[in-house]
Design a protein around this motif. Structure first.
Motif, PDB file in Angstrom:
ATOM      1  N   TYR A 186       0.830  -1.203   0.000  1.00  0.00           N
ATOM      2  CA  TYR A 186       0.000   0.000   0.000  1.00  0.00           C
ATOM      3  C   TYR A 186       0.866   1.255   0.000  1.00  0.00           C
ATOM      4  O   TYR A 186       0.591   2.222  -0.720  1.00  0.00           O
ATOM      5  N   LEU A 187       1.918   1.257   0.810  1.00  0.00           N
ATOM      6  CA  LEU A 187       2.822   2.405   0.853  1.00  0.00           C
ATOM      7  C   LEU A 187       3.445   2.666  -0.509  1.00  0.00           C
ATOM      8  O   LEU A 187       3.563   3.816  -0.948  1.00  0.00           O
ATOM      9  N   LYS A 188       3.842   1.603  -1.186  1.00  0.00           N
ATOM     10  CA  LYS A 188       4.430   1.751  -2.519  1.00  0.00           C
ATOM     11  C   LYS A 188       3.434   2.399  -3.470  1.00  0.00           C
ATOM     12  O   LYS A 188       3.799   3.290  -4.251  1.00  0.00           O
ATOM     13  N   SER A 189       2.182   1.963  -3.396  1.00  0.00           N
ATOM     14  CA  SER A 189       1.185   2.512  -4.312  1.00  0.00           C
ATOM     15  C   SER A 189       0.938   3.986  -4.031  1.00  0.00           C
ATOM     16  O   SER A 189       0.742   4.780  -4.960  1.00  0.00           O
ATOM     17  N   VAL A 190       0.968   4.373  -2.744  1.00  0.00           N
ATOM     18  CA  VAL A 190       0.766   5.780  -2.383  1.00  0.00           C
ATOM     19  C   VAL A 190       1.933   6.624  -2.862  1.00  0.00           C
ATOM     20  O   VAL A 190       1.751   7.690  -3.460  1.00  0.00           O
ATOM     21  N   VAL A 191       3.138   6.153  -2.596  1.00  0.00           N
ATOM     22  CA  VAL A 191       4.334   6.906  -2.983  1.00  0.00           C
ATOM     23  C   VAL A 191       4.408   7.075  -4.496  1.00  0.00           C
ATOM     24  O   VAL A 191       4.708   8.160  -5.007  1.00  0.00           O
ATOM     25  N   GLU A 192       4.120   6.011  -5.229  1.00  0.00           N
ATOM     26  CA  GLU A 192       4.228   6.061  -6.689  1.00  0.00           C
ATOM     27  C   GLU A 192       3.131   6.895  -7.331  1.00  0.00           C
ATOM     28  O   GLU A 192       3.326   7.478  -8.394  1.00  0.00           O
ATOM     29  N   SER A 193       1.970   6.964  -6.688  1.00  0.00           N
ATOM     30  CA  SER A 193       0.859   7.699  -7.294  1.00  0.00           C
ATOM     31  C   SER A 193       0.825   9.170  -6.889  1.00  0.00           C
ATOM     32  O   SER A 193       0.115   9.960  -7.517  1.00  0.00           O
ATOM     33  N   PRO A 195       1.974  12.836  -6.973  1.00  0.00           N
ATOM     34  CA  PRO A 195       2.765  13.628  -7.926  1.00  0.00           C
ATOM     35  C   PRO A 195       4.046  14.197  -7.316  1.00  0.00           C
ATOM     36  O   PRO A 195       5.084  14.242  -7.978  1.00  0.00           O
ATOM     37  N   ARG A 196       3.989  14.612  -6.055  1.00  0.00           N
ATOM     38  CA  ARG A 196       5.176  15.200  -5.420  1.00  0.00           C
ATOM     39  C   ARG A 196       6.208  14.135  -5.091  1.00  0.00           C
ATOM     40  O   ARG A 196       7.391  14.291  -5.393  1.00  0.00           O
ATOM     41  N   MET A 197       5.740  13.035  -4.475  1.00  0.00           N
ATOM     42  CA  MET A 197       6.683  11.983  -4.112  1.00  0.00           C
ATOM     43  C   MET A 197       7.228  11.266  -5.342  1.00  0.00           C
ATOM     44  O   MET A 197       8.318  10.694  -5.307  1.00  0.00           O
ATOM     45  N   GLY A 198       6.452  11.293  -6.433  1.00  0.00           N
ATOM     46  CA  GLY A 198       6.911  10.640  -7.648  1.00  0.00           C
ATOM     47  C   GLY A 198       8.182  11.245  -8.208  1.00  0.00           C
ATOM     48  O   GLY A 198       8.909  10.603  -8.974  1.00  0.00           O
ATOM     49  N   LYS A 199       8.482  12.491  -7.813  1.00  0.00           N
ATOM     50  CA  LYS A 199       9.693  13.173  -8.299  1.00  0.00           C
ATOM     51  C   LYS A 199      10.910  12.894  -7.418  1.00  0.00           C
ATOM     52  O   LYS A 199      12.004  13.313  -7.726  1.00  0.00           O
ATOM     53  N   TRP A 200      10.716  12.206  -6.303  1.00  0.00           N
ATOM     54  CA  TRP A 200      11.827  11.927  -5.403  1.00  0.00           C
ATOM     55  C   TRP A 200      12.790  10.916  -6.028  1.00  0.00           C
ATOM     56  O   TRP A 200      12.426  10.147  -6.920  1.00  0.00           O
ATOM     57  N   ARG A 201      14.006  10.895  -5.494  1.00  0.00           N
ATOM     58  CA  ARG A 201      14.961   9.874  -5.895  1.00  0.00           C
ATOM     59  C   ARG A 201      14.465   8.516  -5.395  1.00  0.00           C
ATOM     60  O   ARG A 201      13.785   8.427  -4.381  1.00  0.00           O
ATOM     61  N   GLU A 202      14.809   7.447  -6.121  1.00  0.00           N
ATOM     62  CA  GLU A 202      14.340   6.111  -5.768  1.00  0.00           C
ATOM     63  C   GLU A 202      14.764   5.718  -4.356  1.00  0.00           C
ATOM     64  O   GLU A 202      14.000   5.093  -3.616  1.00  0.00           O
TER      65      GLU A 202
END
Length: 219
Positions: A186-193, A195-202
Motif C-alpha cells: 500500500y505504501l508503494k502505491s501511495v508513494v508512486e501515485s 505527484p510530489r513523491m513521484g519526483k523523489w529519488r528512488e
C-alpha cells in the motif's frame, strides 16, 4: 503507537478492506432474504460519524428500510415524537433498536461497526467512544442468538479491555503473516501515485516506505 498521516491512511484502508469484505459476503444472504444487515463506518475526519447518536440513527434507518416490521417500529417512534417535531433522545433510539433486535421471526441480524477507534475519545464525560462501548455492552448482554456483531478497530487499550469480555472470536490483523507485506504494497502505491513523491529519488522513496512500514509495527 506512532502517528503519521500516511500510516493512519494505511491502517484505515486495511480495516475498510476487511469490513467491506465481510459486508460483501453478508450482502448475498441479505439479498436472499436470509438475514438483515446494517453497518456503520466511524470516521475521525467527519464529526457526524464519531458518536453514538449517529450510529443509532444509521442502524435504525438501515434496518427499517429492509423490513416492514422494523419500519413499523420506527414509524411508531416517529409518531410518539409528534411526527418528528420533537427529537427522540438517545435512550429512545436505543429502546427502538432493542425492540427491533428482540422481535422473533426476522432471521439473523448482522451489525458491522468499522474503525471504532476513530470514534472520539477526547472530550465529554462520558466520551463518545465510552457511550458506544456502553451501547455494545448493553446490546451484547441481551444474548440474542440471532444477532451478530462484528467490530473492527486498532488495538487501543479501552477498546480491547471492553471487547475482550464480549467477543466470541477475535482476529488480530497485525499478527497475520501477510500484514506487513500488505502495508508495504500500500505504501508503494501511495508513494508512486503521489505527484510530489513521484519526483523523489528512488532511494528516498524506499527510505520512506521502509521507515513507515517499520514504525507501523504491523498495524
Amino acid at each position: 503507537m506512532v502517528y503519521h498521516p500516511l500510516i493512519d491512511t494505511v491502517c484505515s484502508n486495511l480495516y475498510r478492506v476487511s469490513s467491506s469484505s465481510i459486508i460483501k459476503d453478508l450482502e448475498d444472504a441479505r439479498k436472499a432474504g436470509l438475514a438483515s444487515l446494517a453497518y456503520y463506518y466511524f470516521d475521525f475526519k467527519d464529526s457526524q460519524k464519531q458518536d453514538r447518536r449517529g450510529l443509532l440513527s444509521s442502524l435504525l434507518l438501515q434496518l427499517s428500510s429492509r423490513s416492514d416490521v422494523f419500519s413499523e417500529i420506527l414509524t411508531q417512534m416517529h409518531l410518539t415524537h409528534d411526527k418528528g417535531s420533537r427529537q427522540p433522545s438517545e435512550i429512545d433510539l436505543i429502546d427502538c433498536l432493542k425492540e427491533m433486535l428482540t422481535i422473533h421471526g426476522q432471521g439473523k441480524i448482522y451489525i458491522i461497526l468499522d474503525a471504532l477507534d476513530e470514534c472520539s475519545n477526547n472530550s465529554g464525560m462520558p466520551t463518545s467512544r465510552e457511550k458506544v462501548l456502553d451501547l455494545l455492552i448493553d446490546l451484547v448482554s441481551l444474548r440474542l442468538p440471532h444477532v451478530h456483531f462484528c467490530v473492527t478497530s486498532r488495538p487501543e487499550v479501552d477498546i480491547q479491555t471492553t471487547l475482550e469480555h464480549l467477543a466470541s472470536h477475535r482476529v488480530s490483523l497485525h499478527e497475520e503473516g501477510g500484514q506487513r507485506q500488505d502495508i508495504i504494497d500500500y505504501l508503494k502505491s501511495v508513494v508512486e501515485s503521489d505527484p510530489r513523491m513521484g519526483k523523489w529519488r528512488e532511494e528516498d522513496k524506499q527510505l520512506v516506505i521502509d521507515t513507515l512500514a517499520r514504525k507501523a509495527d504491523g498495524m
